[in-house]
Design a protein around this motif. Structure first.
Motif, PDB file in Angstrom:
ATOM      1  N   ARG A 150     126.286  47.539 104.646  1.00 46.69           N
ATOM      2  CA  ARG A 150     124.940  47.047 104.933  1.00 46.69           C
ATOM      3  C   ARG A 150     124.610  45.796 103.995  1.00 46.69           C
ATOM      4  NH1 ARG A 150     123.613  52.690 104.953  1.00 46.69           N
ATOM      5  NH2 ARG A 150     123.052  52.516 102.794  1.00 46.69           N
ATOM      6  N   LEU A 151     125.134  45.657 102.832  1.00 47.40           N
ATOM      7  CA  LEU A 151     124.851  44.269 101.937  1.00 47.40           C
ATOM      8  C   LEU A 151     125.497  43.233 102.517  1.00 47.40           C
ATOM      9  CD1 LEU A 151     125.113  45.600  98.460  1.00 47.40           C
ATOM     10  CD2 LEU A 151     123.186  44.755  99.270  1.00 47.40           C
ATOM     11  N   ARG A 152     126.615  43.156 103.197  1.00 51.13           N
ATOM     12  CA  ARG A 152     127.321  42.231 103.731  1.00 51.13           C
ATOM     13  C   ARG A 152     127.043  42.061 105.333  1.00 51.13           C
ATOM     14  NH1 ARG A 152     129.561  39.221  99.702  1.00 51.13           N
ATOM     15  NH2 ARG A 152     131.147  38.499 101.120  1.00 51.13           N
ATOM     16  N   GLU A 153     125.963  42.788 105.984  1.00 60.23           N
ATOM     17  CA  GLU A 153     125.961  42.528 107.459  1.00 60.23           C
ATOM     18  C   GLU A 153     125.394  41.463 107.867  1.00 60.23           C
ATOM     19  OE1 GLU A 153     124.347  46.141 108.761  1.00 60.23           O
ATOM     20  OE2 GLU A 153     122.334  45.839 107.945  1.00 60.23           O
ATOM     21  N   ASN A 154     124.458  40.867 106.876  1.00 63.30           N
ATOM     22  CA  ASN A 154     123.465  39.516 107.173  1.00 63.30           C
ATOM     23  C   ASN A 154     124.348  38.512 106.976  1.00 63.30           C
ATOM     24  OD1 ASN A 154     121.151  41.105 107.749  1.00 63.30           O
ATOM     25  ND2 ASN A 154     120.565  41.220 105.505  1.00 63.30           N
ATOM     26  N   GLY A 155     125.575  38.763 106.729  1.00 64.40           N
ATOM     27  CA  GLY A 155     126.616  37.150 106.397  1.00 64.40           C
ATOM     28  C   GLY A 155     126.012  36.525 105.413  1.00 64.40           C
ATOM     29  N   LEU A 156     125.709  36.834 104.279  1.00 66.64           N
ATOM     30  CA  LEU A 156     125.063  36.194 103.258  1.00 66.64           C
ATOM     31  C   LEU A 156     125.768  36.492 101.818  1.00 66.64           C
ATOM     32  CD1 LEU A 156     121.327  36.189 103.769  1.00 66.64           C
ATOM     33  CD2 LEU A 156     122.958  33.833 104.067  1.00 66.64           C
ATOM     34  N   GLU A 157     125.958  35.847 100.764  1.00 63.43           N
ATOM     35  CA  GLU A 157     126.447  36.087  99.474  1.00 63.43           C
ATOM     36  C   GLU A 157     125.650  35.258  98.414  1.00 63.43           C
ATOM     37  OE1 GLU A 157     130.493  36.078  99.334  1.00 63.43           O
ATOM     38  OE2 GLU A 157     130.770  33.895  99.122  1.00 63.43           O
ATOM     39  N   ILE A 158     125.632  35.877  97.244  1.00 59.03           N
ATOM     40  CA  ILE A 158     125.165  35.004  96.103  1.00 59.03           C
ATOM     41  C   ILE A 158     126.197  34.524  95.151  1.00 59.03           C
ATOM     42  CG2 ILE A 158     123.742  35.423  93.956  1.00 59.03           C
ATOM     43  CD1 ILE A 158     122.254  37.929  95.294  1.00 59.03           C
ATOM     44  N   THR A 159     126.028  33.161  95.075  1.00 58.38           N
ATOM     45  CA  THR A 159     127.324  32.447  94.492  1.00 58.38           C
ATOM     46  C   THR A 159     127.088  31.974  93.026  1.00 58.38           C
ATOM     47  OG1 THR A 159     126.239  30.109  95.069  1.00 58.38           O
ATOM     48  CG2 THR A 159     127.864  31.284  96.749  1.00 58.38           C
ATOM     49  N   GLU A 160     125.599  32.353  92.556  1.00 58.11           N
ATOM     50  CA  GLU A 160     125.242  31.843  91.200  1.00 58.11           C
ATOM     51  C   GLU A 160     123.860  32.385  91.056  1.00 58.11           C
ATOM     52  OE1 GLU A 160     125.136  27.895  88.429  1.00 58.11           O
ATOM     53  OE2 GLU A 160     125.716  27.789  90.367  1.00 58.11           O
ATOM     54  N   ILE A 161     123.646  32.717  89.632  1.00 59.53           N
ATOM     55  CA  ILE A 161     122.486  33.322  89.289  1.00 59.53           C
ATOM     56  C   ILE A 161     121.946  32.327  87.783  1.00 59.53           C
ATOM     57  CG2 ILE A 161     120.786  35.071  88.736  1.00 59.53           C
ATOM     58  CD1 ILE A 161     122.628  37.193  90.567  1.00 59.53           C
ATOM     59  N   ARG A 162     120.941  31.687  87.834  1.00 58.48           N
ATOM     60  CA  ARG A 162     120.575  30.963  86.707  1.00 58.48           C
ATOM     61  C   ARG A 162     119.080  31.453  86.129  1.00 58.48           C
ATOM     62  NH1 ARG A 162     121.593  24.903  88.690  1.00 58.48           N
ATOM     63  NH2 ARG A 162     123.878  24.853  89.446  1.00 58.48           N
ATOM     64  N   ASP A 163     118.853  31.139  84.870  1.00 56.60           N
ATOM     65  CA  ASP A 163     117.609  31.379  84.431  1.00 56.60           C
ATOM     66  C   ASP A 163     116.659  30.404  85.114  1.00 56.60           C
ATOM     67  OD1 ASP A 163     118.167  33.319  82.829  1.00 56.60           O
ATOM     68  OD2 ASP A 163     118.773  32.248  81.081  1.00 56.60           O
ATOM     69  N   LEU A 164     115.313  30.879  85.606  1.00 57.73           N
ATOM     70  CA  LEU A 164     114.652  30.011  86.141  1.00 57.73           C
ATOM     71  C   LEU A 164     113.614  29.199  85.151  1.00 57.73           C
ATOM     72  CD1 LEU A 164     113.067  28.926  88.703  1.00 57.73           C
ATOM     73  CD2 LEU A 164     111.796  31.200  88.562  1.00 57.73           C
ATOM     74  N   ASP A 165     113.610  27.705  85.560  1.00 53.62           N
ATOM     75  CA  ASP A 165     112.400  27.178  84.798  1.00 53.62           C
ATOM     76  C   ASP A 165     111.282  27.262  85.576  1.00 53.62           C
ATOM     77  OD1 ASP A 165     110.894  25.440  83.587  1.00 53.62           O
ATOM     78  OD2 ASP A 165     112.288  23.513  83.774  1.00 53.62           O
ATOM     79  N   ILE A 166     110.361  28.121  84.788  1.00 49.67           N
ATOM     80  CA  ILE A 166     109.068  28.450  85.602  1.00 49.67           C
ATOM     81  C   ILE A 166     108.160  27.257  85.858  1.00 49.67           C
ATOM     82  CG2 ILE A 166     107.563  28.760  83.445  1.00 49.67           C
ATOM     83  CD1 ILE A 166     107.773  31.314  86.447  1.00 49.67           C
ATOM     84  N   GLN A 167     108.349  26.072  85.163  1.00 55.36           N
ATOM     85  CA  GLN A 167     107.634  24.962  85.468  1.00 55.36           C
ATOM     86  C   GLN A 167     108.109  24.585  86.931  1.00 55.36           C
ATOM     87  OE1 GLN A 167     105.133  24.137  83.713  1.00 55.36           O
ATOM     88  NE2 GLN A 167     105.376  25.903  82.382  1.00 55.36           N
ATOM     89  N   GLN A 168     109.308  24.749  87.451  1.00 52.41           N
ATOM     90  CA  GLN A 168     110.060  24.217  88.524  1.00 52.41           C
ATOM     91  C   GLN A 168     109.947  25.245  89.551  1.00 52.41           C
ATOM     92  OE1 GLN A 168     113.514  22.397  87.611  1.00 52.41           O
ATOM     93  NE2 GLN A 168     112.635  21.030  85.996  1.00 52.41           N
ATOM     94  N   LEU A 169     109.188  26.210  89.665  1.00 48.28           N
ATOM     95  CA  LEU A 169     109.336  27.031  90.687  1.00 48.28           C
ATOM     96  C   LEU A 169     108.958  26.677  91.912  1.00 48.28           C
ATOM     97  CD1 LEU A 169     109.457  30.095  91.269  1.00 48.28           C
ATOM     98  CD2 LEU A 169     107.147  30.344  90.936  1.00 48.28           C
ATOM     99  N   ALA A 170     109.735  26.788  92.922  1.00 43.57           N
ATOM    100  CA  ALA A 170     109.554  26.388  94.379  1.00 43.57           C
ATOM    101  C   ALA A 170     108.096  26.838  94.705  1.00 43.57           C
ATOM    102  CB  ALA A 170     110.635  26.770  95.015  1.00 43.57           C
ATOM    103  N   PRO A 171     107.297  25.843  95.584  1.00 37.56           N
ATOM    104  CA  PRO A 171     106.161  26.027  96.098  1.00 37.56           C
ATOM    105  C   PRO A 171     106.225  27.273  97.246  1.00 37.56           C
ATOM    106  CG  PRO A 171     106.978  24.003  97.207  1.00 37.56           C
ATOM    107  CD  PRO A 171     107.997  24.559  95.986  1.00 37.56           C
ATOM    108  N   ASN A 172     105.214  27.576  97.703  1.00 33.69           N
ATOM    109  CA  ASN A 172     104.875  28.543  98.658  1.00 33.69           C
ATOM    110  C   ASN A 172     105.837  29.845  98.621  1.00 33.69           C
ATOM    111  OD1 ASN A 172     103.519  26.527 100.205  1.00 33.69           O
ATOM    112  ND2 ASN A 172     105.327  25.888 100.968  1.00 33.69           N
ATOM    113  N   PRO A 173     105.564  30.535  97.446  1.00 28.10           N
ATOM    114  CA  PRO A 173     106.044  32.100  97.134  1.00 28.10           C
ATOM    115  C   PRO A 173     105.365  32.939  98.211  1.00 28.10           C
ATOM    116  CG  PRO A 173     104.446  31.463  95.301  1.00 28.10           C
ATOM    117  CD  PRO A 173     104.381  30.366  96.430  1.00 28.10           C
TER     118      PRO A 173
END
Length: 249
Positions: A225-248
């Protein structure tokens, strides 16, 4: 007599007209077949793409044609929520074949290189790219309270915001997430909140299909079920909260 024999003699030049006529006939037939195939292909090319699929159970769902490496923002966001929620929500219970059962056996966990993680975390780790998975599981083991496996501790990942996926290149996106990891144990019965702000990098892969859906175990079904959407996570980094992408969302 010699004149009669000469008139009956068969010359190779007599074959040439027959050969030309036969060749023209075959070429004409091939031309007709080519025209028919061209007409059929043209018809298929201008045929509306099916937008409704009927399932075997009688239900119908809407569909949309997309590029093989394209995923909608909603699919990417839901994939991230499911994978991270499963990986960091621990209750010390193992897997059971009856999800509605009143209680499940204690979770013995799964050993990794440096420690132990819950079965749910191991199962969610199949959403990670393989060359990133091993190192990240060691980090998960480092923050997993030992009390999880004895049932004296629990955790919940609460996601506050998750950004609209930002496409970095074809089939590759960045998703920024603001969340808290709440850990409940005898020392912190009210819950200890650990900031969990991350930038996740997600790529499109070939969707996985369960080859034995009728005999798969609950764990195997969860992995597929995790793989059925055809996606995978390649990397996870700490987020710089000042650079949070818009439109959450």
């Amino acid at each position: 007599m010699q004149l009669l024999n000469r008139s009956r003699r068969f010359h190779s030049s007599d074959i040439l007209p027959l050969f030309v006529l036969g060749t023209l006939g075959i070429q004409g037939l091939l031309l007709v077949m080519t025209l028919l195939n061209t007409a059929r292909i043209n018809h298929l090319a201008h045929r509306p793409v099916p937008s409704l699929v009927q399932l075997v159970d009688g239900h119908s769902i809407s569909t949309e044609a997309v590029d093989p490496n394209q995923r909608t923002p909603e699919v990417i966001q839901q994939f991230v929520k499911t994978a991270l929620g499963l990986m960091f929500t621990w209750n010390g219970q193992g897997q059971t074949t009856e999800p509605a059962a009143a209680s499940a056996p204690a979770d013995p966990g799964v050993p990794v290189n440096h420690g132990r993680i819950t079965t749910a975390s191991w199962q969610a780790s199949f959403a990670l790219k393989e060359d990133f998975r091993t190192a990240f599981l060691d980090q998960v083991a480092a923050i997993t309270p030992p009390g999880i496996f004895s049932g004296s501790a629990q955790s919940v990942l609460t996601i506050e915001t998750i950004s609209t996926p930002k496409e970095l290149q074809a089939g590759y996106w960045q998703v920024d997430m603001v969340a808290n990891l709440l850990i409940f144990d005898p020392t912190h019965p009210q819950g200890l909140a650990v900031t969990f702000n991350k930038s996740l990098f997600v790529q499109a892969v070939e969707p996985a299909e369960d080859p034995l859906p009728e005999t798969s175990t609950p764990l195997q079904k969860a992995v597929y079920r995790l793989r059925e959407n055809g996606l995978e996570i390649t990397e996870i980094r700490d987020l710089d909260i000042q650079q949070l992408a818009p439109n959450p969302s």
